[in-house]
Design an enzyme around this catalytic site. Structure first.
Site, PDB file in Angstrom:
ATOM      1  N   ASP A  60     -57.457   6.365  33.660  1.00 41.02           N
ATOM      2  CA  ASP A  60     -57.248   7.748  34.142  1.00 41.02           C
ATOM      3  C   ASP A  60     -57.869   8.073  35.501  1.00 41.02           C
ATOM      4  OD1 ASP A  60     -56.161   7.833  31.627  1.00 41.02           O
ATOM      5  OD2 ASP A  60     -57.355   9.507  30.895  1.00 41.02           O
TER       6      ASP A  60
ATOM      7  N   HIS B  40     -49.406  14.449  30.606  1.00 39.23           N
ATOM      8  CA  HIS B  40     -49.088  15.546  29.689  1.00 39.23           C
ATOM      9  C   HIS B  40     -47.819  16.298  30.063  1.00 39.23           C
ATOM     10  CE1 HIS B  40     -52.954  14.955  27.884  1.00 39.23           C
ATOM     11  NE2 HIS B  40     -53.630  15.325  28.953  1.00 39.23           N
TER      12      HIS B  40
ATOM     13  N   HIS C 285     -53.849  19.975  33.098  1.00 39.73           N
ATOM     14  CA  HIS C 285     -54.191  18.897  34.040  1.00 39.73           C
ATOM     15  C   HIS C 285     -53.235  17.731  33.805  1.00 39.73           C
ATOM     16  CE1 HIS C 285     -56.228  18.024  30.271  1.00 39.73           C
ATOM     17  NE2 HIS C 285     -56.009  16.749  30.558  1.00 39.73           N
TER      18      HIS C 285
ATOM     19  N   LYS D 272     -50.480   8.178  28.378  1.00 39.42           N
ATOM     20  CA  LYS D 272     -50.963   8.719  27.104  1.00 39.42           C
ATOM     21  C   LYS D 272     -51.011  10.227  27.179  1.00 39.42           C
ATOM     22  CE  LYS D 272     -55.787   8.395  28.458  1.00 39.42           C
ATOM     23  NZ  LYS D 272     -56.127   9.796  28.313  1.00 39.42           N
TER      24      LYS D 272
ATOM     25  N   CYS E 245     -61.857   9.449  27.226  1.00 40.95           N
ATOM     26  CA  CYS E 245     -60.958   8.282  27.144  1.00 40.95           C
ATOM     27  C   CYS E 245     -61.718   6.968  27.041  1.00 40.95           C
ATOM     28  CB  CYS E 245     -59.997   8.250  28.315  1.00 40.95           C
ATOM     29  SG  CYS E 245     -58.682   7.054  28.060  1.00 40.95           S
TER      30      CYS E 245
HETATM   31  C1  VGL Z   1     -59.366  13.107  29.022  1.00 33.19           C
HETATM   32  C2  VGL Z   1     -60.149  15.241  29.108  1.00 33.19           C
HETATM   33  C3  VGL Z   1     -58.875  15.724  28.969  1.00 33.19           C
HETATM   34  C4  VGL Z   1     -59.633  11.648  29.066  1.00 33.19           C
HETATM   35  C5  VGL Z   1     -58.088  13.564  28.865  1.00 33.19           C
HETATM   36  O1  VGL Z   1     -58.671  10.879  28.855  1.00 33.19           O
HETATM   37  O2  VGL Z   1     -60.784  11.231  29.300  1.00 33.19           O
HETATM   38  N1  VGL Z   1     -60.389  13.939  29.139  1.00 33.19           N
HETATM   39  N2  VGL Z   1     -57.848  14.872  28.863  1.00 33.19           N
HETATM   40 ZN    ZN Z   2     -55.792  15.314  29.081  1.00 35.62          ZN
END
Ligand code: VGL
Ligand code: ZN
Length: 206
Positions: free
Chosen positions: A13, A57, A74, A99, A143
Protein backbone atom coordinates in the site's frame (compact mmCIF):
# COMPACT_ATOMS: atom_id res chain seq x y z
CA UNK A 1 18.74 -29.14 -3.55
CA UNK A 2 17.49 -29.59 -0.03
CA UNK A 3 14.58 -27.89 1.74
CA UNK A 4 14.61 -24.60 -0.08
CA UNK A 5 13.28 -21.46 1.43
CA UNK A 6 12.32 -19.30 -1.53
CA UNK A 7 12.01 -15.65 -0.65
CA UNK A 8 10.05 -12.74 -2.07
CA UNK A 9 9.37 -9.10 -1.28
CA UNK A 10 5.89 -7.76 -0.55
CA UNK A 11 5.48 -3.97 -0.73
CA UNK A 12 2.25 -2.95 0.92
CA UNK A 13 0.00 0.00 0.00
CA UNK A 14 2.69 2.57 -0.89
CA UNK A 15 -0.04 4.85 -2.26
CA UNK A 16 -0.49 8.64 -2.36
CA UNK A 17 -3.44 8.65 0.04
CA UNK A 18 -1.35 6.97 2.76
CA UNK A 19 1.41 9.56 2.41
CA UNK A 20 1.37 12.80 4.44
CA UNK A 21 -0.57 14.94 1.93
CA UNK A 22 -3.09 12.17 1.21
CA UNK A 23 -6.62 11.53 2.45
CA UNK A 24 -5.40 9.12 5.15
CA UNK A 25 -1.83 10.27 5.53
CA UNK A 26 0.41 8.06 7.64
CA UNK A 27 2.87 10.33 9.49
CA UNK A 28 6.19 10.17 7.59
CA UNK A 29 4.69 7.49 5.34
CA UNK A 30 6.62 8.77 2.33
CA UNK A 31 9.95 8.44 4.20
CA UNK A 32 10.01 4.69 3.57
CA UNK A 33 9.87 5.06 -0.23
CA UNK A 34 13.68 5.35 -0.77
CA UNK A 35 14.26 2.48 1.65
CA UNK A 36 11.71 0.27 -0.09
CA UNK A 37 13.36 1.13 -3.40
CA UNK A 38 16.61 -0.27 -2.01
CA UNK A 39 14.88 -3.49 -1.00
CA UNK A 40 13.27 -3.66 -4.46
CA UNK A 41 16.73 -3.40 -6.04
CA UNK A 42 18.19 -6.06 -3.72
CA UNK A 43 15.40 -8.55 -4.50
CA UNK A 44 15.52 -7.71 -8.22
CA UNK A 45 19.26 -8.38 -8.31
CA UNK A 46 18.77 -11.67 -6.51
CA UNK A 47 16.17 -12.67 -9.11
CA UNK A 48 13.43 -13.00 -6.50
CA UNK A 49 9.75 -12.12 -6.93
CA UNK A 50 8.45 -8.71 -5.83
CA UNK A 51 4.76 -8.15 -5.25
CA UNK A 52 2.89 -4.92 -4.60
CA UNK A 53 -0.43 -4.48 -2.88
CA UNK A 54 -2.77 -1.54 -3.21
CA UNK A 55 -5.79 -0.51 -1.16
CA UNK A 56 -8.44 -0.33 -3.88
CA UNK A 57 -11.82 0.81 -2.64
CA UNK A 58 -15.07 1.55 -4.41
CA UNK A 59 -16.49 5.04 -3.66
CA UNK A 60 -19.10 3.51 -1.33
CA UNK A 61 -17.91 0.87 1.14
CA UNK A 62 -18.54 -0.06 4.79
CA UNK A 63 -14.82 0.69 5.26
CA UNK A 64 -15.51 4.47 5.02
CA UNK A 65 -16.85 6.64 7.84
CA UNK A 66 -20.00 7.84 6.03
CA UNK A 67 -21.04 4.18 5.54
CA UNK A 68 -20.24 2.76 8.97
CA UNK A 69 -16.44 2.44 8.98
CA UNK A 70 -13.72 4.36 10.80
CA UNK A 71 -11.80 5.88 7.87
CA UNK A 72 -12.20 8.97 5.73
CA UNK A 73 -12.59 7.95 2.08
CA UNK A 74 -9.17 7.01 0.65
CA UNK A 75 -7.61 4.98 -2.17
CA UNK A 76 -10.75 5.13 -4.29
CA UNK A 77 -10.26 3.11 -7.48
CA UNK A 78 -8.94 5.16 -10.37
CA UNK A 79 -8.14 8.30 -8.36
CA UNK A 80 -4.76 9.98 -7.87
CA UNK A 81 -4.85 9.01 -4.19
CA UNK A 82 -4.98 5.33 -5.12
CA UNK A 83 -1.89 5.54 -7.33
CA UNK A 84 1.48 4.39 -6.03
CA UNK A 85 3.79 7.09 -4.70
CA UNK A 86 5.45 8.59 -7.81
CA UNK A 87 8.98 7.76 -6.54
CA UNK A 88 8.24 4.10 -5.79
CA UNK A 89 10.25 1.92 -8.18
CA UNK A 90 7.47 -0.35 -9.41
CA UNK A 91 8.98 -2.56 -12.13
CA UNK A 92 7.07 -2.92 -15.39
CA UNK A 93 4.77 -5.97 -15.32
CA UNK A 94 4.92 -6.12 -11.51
CA UNK A 95 2.31 -8.32 -9.86
CA UNK A 96 -0.16 -6.00 -8.14
CA UNK A 97 -2.62 -7.35 -5.61
CA UNK A 98 -5.71 -5.19 -5.11
CA UNK A 99 -7.60 -5.38 -1.83
CA UNK A 100 -10.60 -3.73 -0.20
CA UNK A 101 -12.70 -3.73 -3.36
CA UNK A 102 -15.65 -5.54 -1.79
CA UNK A 103 -18.04 -2.77 -0.59
CA UNK A 104 -19.39 -5.05 2.15
CA UNK A 105 -16.04 -6.04 3.68
CA UNK A 106 -13.80 -4.16 6.08
CA UNK A 107 -10.60 -6.15 5.66
CA UNK A 108 -6.93 -5.17 5.72
CA UNK A 109 -4.95 -8.29 4.95
CA UNK A 110 -3.33 -8.72 1.54
CA UNK A 111 -4.54 -12.32 1.77
CA UNK A 112 -8.01 -10.98 0.92
CA UNK A 113 -6.62 -9.33 -2.19
CA UNK A 114 -6.32 -10.61 -5.74
CA UNK A 115 -4.27 -9.86 -8.83
CA UNK A 116 -5.72 -8.82 -12.20
CA UNK A 117 -6.25 -12.49 -13.09
CA UNK A 118 -8.24 -13.06 -9.89
CA UNK A 119 -5.53 -15.09 -8.14
CA UNK A 120 -5.31 -14.66 -4.37
CA UNK A 121 -1.99 -13.80 -2.72
CA UNK A 122 -1.71 -17.33 -1.31
CA UNK A 123 -2.20 -18.75 -4.82
CA UNK A 124 0.39 -16.42 -6.33
CA UNK A 125 2.95 -17.27 -3.63
CA UNK A 126 2.39 -21.00 -4.05
CA UNK A 127 2.55 -20.80 -7.85
CA UNK A 128 5.87 -18.97 -7.55
CA UNK A 129 7.13 -21.46 -4.94
CA UNK A 130 7.58 -18.74 -2.32
CA UNK A 131 7.42 -19.76 1.33
CA UNK A 132 9.10 -16.80 3.01
CA UNK A 133 8.30 -13.18 2.34
CA UNK A 134 9.76 -9.91 3.49
CA UNK A 135 7.14 -7.23 4.06
CA UNK A 136 7.39 -3.44 4.09
CA UNK A 137 5.08 -0.50 3.46
CA UNK A 138 1.98 0.99 5.08
CA UNK A 139 0.48 0.70 7.55
CA UNK A 140 2.31 -1.19 10.31
CA UNK A 141 -0.79 -1.46 12.51
CA UNK A 142 -3.21 -2.52 9.73
CA UNK A 143 -2.15 -4.08 6.46
CA UNK A 144 1.36 -5.06 7.55
CA UNK A 145 0.09 -6.58 10.79
CA UNK A 146 -2.95 -8.41 9.36
CA UNK A 147 -1.04 -9.69 6.33
CA UNK A 148 1.79 -10.98 8.53
CA UNK A 149 -0.60 -12.74 10.91
CA UNK A 150 -2.53 -14.37 8.03
CA UNK A 151 0.73 -15.46 6.42
CA UNK A 152 1.93 -17.14 9.61
CA UNK A 153 -1.46 -18.87 10.00
CA UNK A 154 -1.10 -20.14 6.42
CA UNK A 155 2.36 -21.53 7.13
CA UNK A 156 4.49 -18.88 5.42
CA UNK A 157 7.59 -17.43 7.01
CA UNK A 158 7.48 -13.66 7.41
CA UNK A 159 10.17 -11.06 7.99
CA UNK A 160 8.96 -7.52 8.73
CA UNK A 161 11.34 -4.87 7.36
CA UNK A 162 11.25 -2.52 10.32
CA UNK A 163 13.00 0.37 8.58
CA UNK A 164 10.51 0.07 5.70
CA UNK A 165 7.19 0.34 7.56
CA UNK A 166 5.19 3.16 9.18
CA UNK A 167 1.96 3.06 11.18
CA UNK A 168 -1.26 5.07 11.51
CA UNK A 169 -1.36 4.95 15.35
CA UNK A 170 -5.02 5.92 15.72
CA UNK A 171 -4.30 5.14 19.38
CA UNK A 172 -0.74 5.94 20.43
CA UNK A 173 1.37 2.78 20.55
CA UNK A 174 -0.71 0.79 18.03
CA UNK A 175 2.27 0.18 15.76
CA UNK A 176 4.51 -0.93 18.61
CA UNK A 177 1.83 -3.33 19.85
CA UNK A 178 1.31 -4.61 16.30
CA UNK A 179 5.02 -5.38 16.00
CA UNK A 180 5.06 -7.11 19.38
CA UNK A 181 2.12 -9.27 18.36
CA UNK A 182 3.53 -10.35 15.00
CA UNK A 183 6.88 -11.17 16.60
CA UNK A 184 5.16 -13.17 19.32
CA UNK A 185 3.30 -15.13 16.63
CA UNK A 186 6.58 -15.95 14.89
CA UNK A 187 7.50 -13.15 12.51
CA UNK A 188 11.16 -12.21 12.16
CA UNK A 189 12.41 -8.66 11.72
CA UNK A 190 15.22 -7.19 9.63
CA UNK A 191 16.64 -3.90 8.39
CA UNK A 192 18.67 -3.03 5.29
CA UNK A 193 21.90 -3.67 7.21
CA UNK A 194 21.16 -7.29 7.97
CA UNK A 195 19.53 -8.33 4.73
CA UNK A 196 21.75 -10.74 2.83
CA UNK A 197 20.48 -12.56 -0.21
CA UNK A 198 23.89 -13.46 -1.62
CA UNK A 199 23.22 -17.17 -1.09
CA UNK A 200 20.17 -16.78 -3.35
CA UNK A 201 22.42 -15.60 -6.16
CA UNK A 202 24.83 -18.47 -5.56
CA UNK A 203 21.99 -20.94 -5.62
CA UNK A 204 20.77 -19.51 -8.93
CA UNK A 205 24.27 -19.63 -10.38
CA UNK A 206 25.04 -23.12 -9.29
C1 VGL B 1 -5.24 0.29 5.64
C2 VGL B 1 -6.24 1.92 6.88
C3 VGL B 1 -7.29 1.95 6.00
C4 VGL B 1 -4.09 -0.63 5.43
C5 VGL B 1 -6.29 0.29 4.77
O1 VGL B 1 -4.18 -1.45 4.50
O2 VGL B 1 -3.10 -0.56 6.18
N1 VGL B 1 -5.22 1.10 6.69
N2 VGL B 1 -7.30 1.13 4.94
ZN1 ZN C 1 -8.54 1.27 3.23
Amino acid sequence: MNAISKKALLVVDMQNDFCPSGALGVPEGDRVVPILNKYIEIFRQAGLPIYFTRDWHPPVTVHFKPYGGVWPPHCVQGTHGAEFHPDLAVPPRAVIMSKGDDPKQDSYSAFFGHDEKGRSLAEVLREDGVNHFYIGGLATDYCVKETSLDAIKDGFEVTVLIDGVKGVDLSPGDSERAMEEVKRKGALTATLEDIDLTHEKKRKAG
